[in-house]
Scaffold this active site. Sequence first.
Site, PDB file in Angstrom:
ATOM      1  CD  GLN A  84       0.769  -1.266   4.061  1.00 13.52           C
ATOM      2  OE1 GLN A  84       0.541  -0.323   3.319  1.00 13.52           O
ATOM      3  NE2 GLN A  84       0.319  -2.484   3.801  1.00 13.52           N
ATOM      4  CE  LYS A 101      -0.799   0.535  -0.173  1.00 16.60           C
ATOM      5  NZ  LYS A 101      -1.092   0.066   1.174  1.00 16.60           N
ATOM      6  CG  ASP A 117      -6.678   1.845   3.374  1.00 16.32           C
ATOM      7  OD1 ASP A 117      -6.522   1.702   2.153  1.00 16.32           O
ATOM      8  OD2 ASP A 117      -5.826   1.535   4.223  1.00 16.32           O
TER       9      ASP A 117
END
Length: 285
Positions: free
Chosen positions: A98, A54, A121
């Site tokens: 995460q 990422k 997200d």
Amino acid sequence: MSPARLIDGKQIAADVRSEIKRDAAVLIARGVRPSLVVVLVGDDPASHVYVRNKDKAAVEAGFAVRTVQLSATTTQRDLERVVGELNEDRSVHGILVQMPLPQGLDARAIIDAIDPDKDVDGLTPTNVAALALGRAGHRPCTPAGCLVLLDRHDIALEGRDVVVLGRSMLVGKPFLLLALERNATVTIAHSKTRDLAAVVARADIVVAAVGRAGLVRGAWIKPGAAVLDVGINRLENGRIQGDVDFESARERAGWITPVPGGVGPMTIAMLLSNTLASAARAAGG
Ligand code: NAD
């Protein structure tokens, strides 16, 4: 029948990322550099790999990116405080915590603490509700990426039978809503579904997000169907396999994603897309 055409997620993700880079450059010229912060708790090796990927993609797109690395013994309160500070920091446009978090931490409560505008997200209650209500908001990256794969190949959803395998909040449920929004007729299959083969056989578009290597057999696929394989399963020999038995499925499908190189690369591209949108909003348009 000739074998299915491949949906090249790697190439499509690269195209999307270069479009994002171009749009980011316009924002940067106006003095706003899209900024993503990844919060990583503990030392799960797979998470470290995901975060590195990422990070690399964000840097390539011209974004500012920072990882906040916290120890595995971080408390819920400390983690919520870190998220709270990032929420307040006006230079930060996207916050990603995460997953999975180390045992003992309440992942849902942490997600709930993220400012919905920075929830790139698309997992906070506000963004989940926005999707259900058809309002603007960040969409979850993996199902949004699946939609882009279909769109870039002009595979229409309207009026088609879509079967989604898996009902997670991360993939299955949001894809159901995205496909409904596009006027598909959608079925969700899950661990309690009876006769999965018969359900899959109805589908013009199959999205498999279960986490069981080779679960979907080629013989189940309706000839000509589009098959999107979200599954990432690590085999004993170290190789990665999807939820679909690729070799048999490609003999019947019209379109199919490989694993790796299909849906996976799209997830990061959509993360950048959400972060860019958040930065653009912060810049006032
Ligand atoms: P999850 O474990 O949260 O959900 C799995 C779902 O599969 C559940 O809803 C369950 O009901 C269903 N299921 C279990 N057995 C089934 C069966 N026999 N038939 C039909 N459904 C069944 O998983 P998730 O987070 O949605 O992830 C699913 C897979 O997708 C995993 O392999 C994961 O690694 C992968 N994934 C990939 C990406 C990506 O970027 N490509 C992103 C997220 C998840």
